[in-house]
Design a protein around this motif. Structure first.
Motif, PDB file in Angstrom:
ATOM      1  N   ILE A   4       9.046  30.445  21.110  1.00 31.50           N
ATOM      2  CA  ILE A   4       8.205  29.459  21.584  1.00 31.50           C
ATOM      3  C   ILE A   4       8.268  28.374  20.888  1.00 31.50           C
ATOM      4  CG2 ILE A   4       5.657  29.132  21.610  1.00 31.50           C
ATOM      5  CD1 ILE A   4       5.090  31.896  22.177  1.00 31.50           C
ATOM      6  N   LEU A   5       8.368  28.129  19.653  1.00 34.18           N
ATOM      7  CA  LEU A   5       8.579  27.115  19.030  1.00 34.18           C
ATOM      8  C   LEU A   5       9.907  26.417  19.438  1.00 34.18           C
ATOM      9  CD1 LEU A   5       7.539  27.982  15.422  1.00 34.18           C
ATOM     10  CD2 LEU A   5       6.311  26.433  17.174  1.00 34.18           C
ATOM     11  N   ASN A   6      10.956  27.176  19.512  1.00 33.11           N
ATOM     12  CA  ASN A   6      12.311  26.376  19.972  1.00 33.11           C
ATOM     13  C   ASN A   6      12.212  25.926  21.384  1.00 33.11           C
ATOM     14  OD1 ASN A   6      13.873  26.791  17.829  1.00 33.11           O
ATOM     15  ND2 ASN A   6      14.089  29.025  18.281  1.00 33.11           N
ATOM     16  N   LYS A   7      11.404  26.710  22.412  1.00 37.78           N
ATOM     17  CA  LYS A   7      11.359  26.070  23.708  1.00 37.78           C
ATOM     18  C   LYS A   7      10.409  25.048  23.693  1.00 37.78           C
ATOM     19  CE  LYS A   7      12.980  27.585  26.410  1.00 37.78           C
ATOM     20  NZ  LYS A   7      14.280  27.130  27.107  1.00 37.78           N
ATOM     21  N   LEU A   8       9.371  24.801  22.696  1.00 33.41           N
ATOM     22  CA  LEU A   8       8.472  23.815  22.670  1.00 33.41           C
ATOM     23  C   LEU A   8       9.220  22.592  22.289  1.00 33.41           C
ATOM     24  CD1 LEU A   8       5.458  22.639  22.895  1.00 33.41           C
ATOM     25  CD2 LEU A   8       5.205  23.410  20.564  1.00 33.41           C
ATOM     26  N   LEU A   9      10.058  22.575  21.246  1.00 36.13           N
ATOM     27  CA  LEU A   9      10.861  21.582  20.986  1.00 36.13           C
ATOM     28  C   LEU A   9      11.661  21.031  22.000  1.00 36.13           C
ATOM     29  CD1 LEU A   9      11.580  22.612  17.267  1.00 36.13           C
ATOM     30  CD2 LEU A   9       9.864  20.907  18.154  1.00 36.13           C
ATOM     31  N   VAL A  48       6.573  25.896  28.638  1.00 32.70           N
ATOM     32  CA  VAL A  48       7.125  26.872  27.743  1.00 32.70           C
ATOM     33  C   VAL A  48       6.656  28.339  28.251  1.00 32.70           C
ATOM     34  CG1 VAL A  48       6.862  27.809  25.494  1.00 32.70           C
ATOM     35  CG2 VAL A  48       7.048  25.416  25.981  1.00 32.70           C
ATOM     36  N   VAL A  49       5.500  28.265  28.908  1.00 37.21           N
ATOM     37  CA  VAL A  49       5.123  29.550  29.462  1.00 37.21           C
ATOM     38  C   VAL A  49       6.030  29.758  30.627  1.00 37.21           C
ATOM     39  CG1 VAL A  49       3.071  30.719  30.783  1.00 37.21           C
ATOM     40  CG2 VAL A  49       2.833  29.333  28.565  1.00 37.21           C
ATOM     41  N   LYS A  50       6.301  29.012  31.572  1.00 42.47           N
ATOM     42  CA  LYS A  50       7.012  29.286  32.905  1.00 42.47           C
ATOM     43  C   LYS A  50       8.527  29.301  32.525  1.00 42.47           C
ATOM     44  CE  LYS A  50       7.656  26.914  37.153  1.00 42.47           C
ATOM     45  NZ  LYS A  50       7.796  25.770  38.188  1.00 42.47           N
ATOM     46  N   GLN A  51       8.951  28.991  31.504  1.00 43.50           N
ATOM     47  CA  GLN A  51      10.589  28.916  31.053  1.00 43.50           C
ATOM     48  C   GLN A  51      10.691  30.242  30.415  1.00 43.50           C
ATOM     49  OE1 GLN A  51      12.492  25.641  29.597  1.00 43.50           O
ATOM     50  NE2 GLN A  51      11.153  24.031  30.954  1.00 43.50           N
ATOM     51  N   LEU A  52       9.854  30.872  29.443  1.00 41.39           N
ATOM     52  CA  LEU A  52      10.037  31.851  28.789  1.00 41.39           C
ATOM     53  C   LEU A  52       9.352  33.134  29.699  1.00 41.39           C
ATOM     54  CD1 LEU A  52       9.252  30.970  25.144  1.00 41.39           C
ATOM     55  CD2 LEU A  52      11.523  31.206  26.184  1.00 41.39           C
ATOM     56  N   ASN A  53       8.848  32.796  30.629  1.00 40.18           N
ATOM     57  CA  ASN A  53       8.080  34.021  31.502  1.00 40.18           C
ATOM     58  C   ASN A  53       7.149  34.598  30.534  1.00 40.18           C
ATOM     59  OD1 ASN A  53       9.723  33.492  34.098  1.00 40.18           O
ATOM     60  ND2 ASN A  53      11.276  34.700  32.961  1.00 40.18           N
ATOM     61  N   LEU A  54       6.497  34.137  29.881  1.00 40.53           N
ATOM     62  CA  LEU A  54       5.180  34.523  29.348  1.00 40.53           C
ATOM     63  C   LEU A  54       4.049  34.966  29.888  1.00 40.53           C
ATOM     64  CD1 LEU A  54       5.472  32.174  26.304  1.00 40.53           C
ATOM     65  CD2 LEU A  54       6.503  34.274  26.285  1.00 40.53           C
TER      66      LEU A  54
END
Length: 789
Positions: A241-246, A108-114
């Motif tokens: 984050i929740l959407n990407k986590l799912l 999630v961190v990588k795909q959302l560039n967090l």
């Protein structure tokens, strides 16, 4: 009561349990009331500032359904098997663990560039610019420095930016290299914040922190619904984050189910790529093989290997011969003198060893000559033996070094010989490998067709897999922030404003090693307290201000009148010569002696105060009289008594004999025999003789004076006398070192809640008047208004 009875009561004071005085206990804390007025506003102000600068945290929630994977149960299945398949607790726990794994959150961190966050200042607050940052950063290299220090980027309307308010401008979309690393800075969304704070996060640390804000739990008992909650200062970020986590969870579940098919496809694709390349290059393999192996003419190559082996064997034989020569030298040196033959040195090419052997041989011949013509005990014979031993040791060390070097050379030559021999034996194998390459084309064609067929079969199986979870509700965020809780912050700040002063006050009490109350004085010293003197209000730096007027009606004046009355109960009631001493200076001896003398004089008693502190006198300064002559003059026999006594100026019945010039030897002067004559003469003239002596805990003068007095008043001062000093008073009482020893508890500050308030209860002070009036609305006025203290 008499002195003995009062001492007996003090000695049994440890066995008494005093009644707890709540007012006195609270008065201790009320003395430091200003700490509460200081810390409570500070804590409330800190809470207000915290609520202003802290970003509110919101919570987003979503619901996920985990499908039941149990199969259809046929009639032939048992009831126990049905129950086992229906039980899904372990499945849910596994899925919760997967959802809270660092692997998924890291994705999630990588795909959302967090790992790169953007913030801006808005007044005292720092707001998160997630989804609305005016810049975008594509980091190529991030240094460790970047994780600990934020980067400030200032943008302008012309499409340029600066780094950390520097003077150099860069165009948006360009690449820069700084201490933070190497990255591109591109234009983002329109924003009202020209200054952006960029924070680079360590991905592992960020992942652990985000997992701490993620909550996963079963929504209802006996259900397979999971509720996911995430807290963040940005509502949109928490939803993303929740959407990407799912998303990554579903993808991870599919990947787990298709792991075998996926690995098979990857293997087939890699093999197909390899076989395709090999088929296109199979005609060139012969040429590549010949070049890699260096094959031209196999017969000529074999002859070359044989010549090299022959040359290498010659060198190896030479090394072995030299090693044998060195072994013979070593054998000769170890057995020299036993008839061993001397080694040949023509094959030794080391000049140092040749010179050592020559020297050893010469010494050996010389020793043989001395042996024939002298005795063994001859010093010349011993000198030659010593030189031979030293030379023998040097030869042995040199031989060992040469042998190690030649052994390494021999090992190297042996390795080269082995390499040549293996190369010679591999010539037939190369011919077989060369023929085998030609057969690869047919094999690879059959393998290529087989892999194509398997790839299609695996792809069909891979595409037929579906997920076993379904999203029920999209992420929804709360309207009200969950953190910080304003009511809890305000309540905590108020409690902290009360608790912090209490802790500080208790620390002050715990760390204070001085006398704090009357009870501990009597408990430690086992000595009665004859009087208690309170803190004199309005006492300034002027010594005259510490003298109480005869007509004064203050509480301290009444305490001195009580002390005057208690003097008649000391001993058998005939104590008229009284010494005042203490443990250390500044405990109030002079203050008490002067005011006690004034009080006695006001009762129509002739009183004289003698200053016998011959080291650091202060009596004359307090009374503002001259000290050019005094008791020291009488003790050395210079003047008569009438010339030395001075009126005090405070009362006609009160005279003073100051200490006079400071002598170089006070102790010797006090013990020369003139002091008892002085006291005897003064007894005939005065009713009371008060002696202001030096502190007993510092010098021995008080002990010398005590031999000639009727009683001793030992001054103990509140918040000044150390508790350790009380042990010395206890020892004086036990050994009867001072006659009729009593204590005066001086300087008691009743605002602390210590000691006994003069009268009955705290309101007894209203019976007296104070010499110094309190002006303004002070703490005294507050006490009167409350009526409590």
């Amino acid at each position: 009561m008499n002195y003995k009875n009062s001492t007996h009561l003090a000695q049994n004071h440890e066995g008494l349990h005093e009644k707890f005085d709540l007012k006195a206990y609270l008065r201790r804390y009320l003395h430091y009331w200003y700490l509460f007025f200081l810390t409570i506003p500070l804590c409330l102000g800190a809470a207000y500032l915290y609520l202003i600068i802290t970003q509110p945290t919101y919570i987003s929630q979503t619901t996920l359904l985990i499908k039941d994977n149990k199969t259809q149960v046929g009639p032939e299945e048992t009831i126990m098997k049905e129950m086992a398949q229906f039980n899904g607790n372990k499945v849910l726990e596994n899925e919760i663990g997967i959802l809270k794994s660092q692997l998924l959150m890291g994705m999630v961190v990588k795909q959302l560039n967090l790992d790169i966050s953007f913030r801006a200042k808005e007044g005292l607050k720092t707001i998160d610019l997630y989804g609305q940052s005016p810049i975008k950063i594509d980091a190529q290299i991030v240094t460790e420095y970047a994780y600990a220090h934020p980067l400030i980027i200032n943008t302008d309307s012309a499409g340029f930016f600066r780094v950390n308010n520097g003077s150099e401008y860069y165009r948006l979309g360009s690449q820069i290299r700084t201490a933070w690393g190497l990255f591109f800075v591109a234009k983002g969304l329109p924003s009202a914040y020209p200054e952006v704070e960029v924070q680079f996060h360590n991905p592992q640390a960020l992942t652990r922190g985000m997992l701490g804000r993620l909550t996963v739990g079963v929504l209802y008992p006996q259900s397979t619904l999971l509720e996911l909650s995430f807290e963040d200062t940005s509502v949109q970020k928490s939803k993303d984050i929740l959407n990407k986590l799912l998303d990554v969870y579903v993808q991870s579940s599919l990947n787990d189910k298709n792991s075998e098919a996926s690995n098979t496809l990857k293997f087939i694709e890699s093999r197909l790529g390899l076989i395709t390349g090999e088929l296109s290059e199979v005609e060139k393999d012969v040429e590549v093989y010949k070049k890699s192996k260096g094959l031209t003419d196999i017969s000529a190559e074999s002859q070359l290997f044989l010549e090299n082996i022959k040359e290498n064997d010659s060198k190896l034989n030479e090394i072995e011969t030299k090693i044998k020569v060195l072994e013979s030298v070593d054998h000769y040196i170890q057995n020299a003198g036993d008839g061993a033959p001397a080694p040949a040195t023509y094959m030794i090419d080391d000049p140092i060893l040749v010179s050592l052997l020559t020297k050893f041989n010469d010494l050996s011949l010389q020793r043989e000559r001395y042996a024939r013509i002298t005795q063994v005990e001859n010093p010349l014979f011993e000198t030659v033996n010593t030189q031979m031993d030293q030379t023998r040791q040097a030869i042995q060390e040199n031989v060992q070094n040469l042998k190690r070097g030649m052994a390494a050379t021999k090992q190297n030559l042996s390795g080269i010989n082995t390499k040549f021999s293996s190369g010679l034996s591999s010539i037939p194998k190369k011919e077989r490998e060369y023929v085998g390459i030609k057969r690869q084309q047919t094999i690879k064609e059959n393998l290529y067709l087989y892999l194509l067929q398997k790839r299609e079969e695996t792809a069909l199986a891979y595409a037929s897999t579906v997920t076993d979870s379904r999203l029920i509700d999209a992420p929804i965020s709360s309207y009200m922030p969950v953190k910080p809780k304003r009511s809890v912050i305000w309540l905590g700040a108020g409690l902290a404003g009360l608790v912090i002063p209490l802790i500080l006050i208790n620390l002050i009490f715990m760390l204070n090693s001085t006398v704090q109350n009357r009870e501990e004085v009597e408990r430690i010293t086992h000595t009665s307290i004859l009087a208690e003197i309170g803190m004199m209000k309005g006492r300034g730096r002027n010594p005259a201000e510490s003298i109480i007027k005869v007509t004064s009606r203050s509480a301290v004046a009444e305490q001195f009148r009580a002390l005057r009355t208690n003097l008649q109960y000391m001993g058998d009631g005939s104590c008229r010569t009284i010494m005042l001493t203490s443990s250390i200076s500044s405990e109030g001896k002079s203050f008490i002696s002067i005011n006690l003398a004034v009080s006695l004089a006001s009762s129509d008693k002739r009183v004289i105060l003698i200053g016998l502190d011959l080291r650091k006198p202060s009596l004359h300064n307090r009374l503002e009289i001259t000290n050019k002559k005094g008791a020291s003059n009488y003790l050395v026999g210079q003047k008569n008594l009438d010339e030395l006594i001075q009126p005090s100026g405070l009362h006609p019945q009160f005279d003073v004999l100051s200490c006079g010039p400071l002598p170089p030897n006070p102790s010797e002067l006090l013990s020369n025999g003139r002091l008892p004559e002085l006291i005897a003469e003064l007894r005939q003239r005065y009713d009371y003789i008060l002696i202001d002596s030096p502190p007993y805990g510092l010098v021995t003068d008080a002990a010398l004076i005590s031999e000639h007095v009727d009683a001793t008043l030992y001054v103990v001062r509140f918040n000044h006398t150390l508790l350790d000093h009380l042990k010395h008073i206890k020892e004086l009482q036990r050994t009867k070192r001072f006659a009729n020893l009593s204590l005066i508890y001086n300087g008691v500050d009743y605002a602390f809640g210590y000691g006994y308030v003069y009268g009955s209860g705290g309101n007894a002070y209203g019976y007296h008047t104070e010499d110094v009036q309190d002006t303004g609305f002070g703490f005294k006025t507050l006490k009167k208004l409350t009526g409590m203290f």
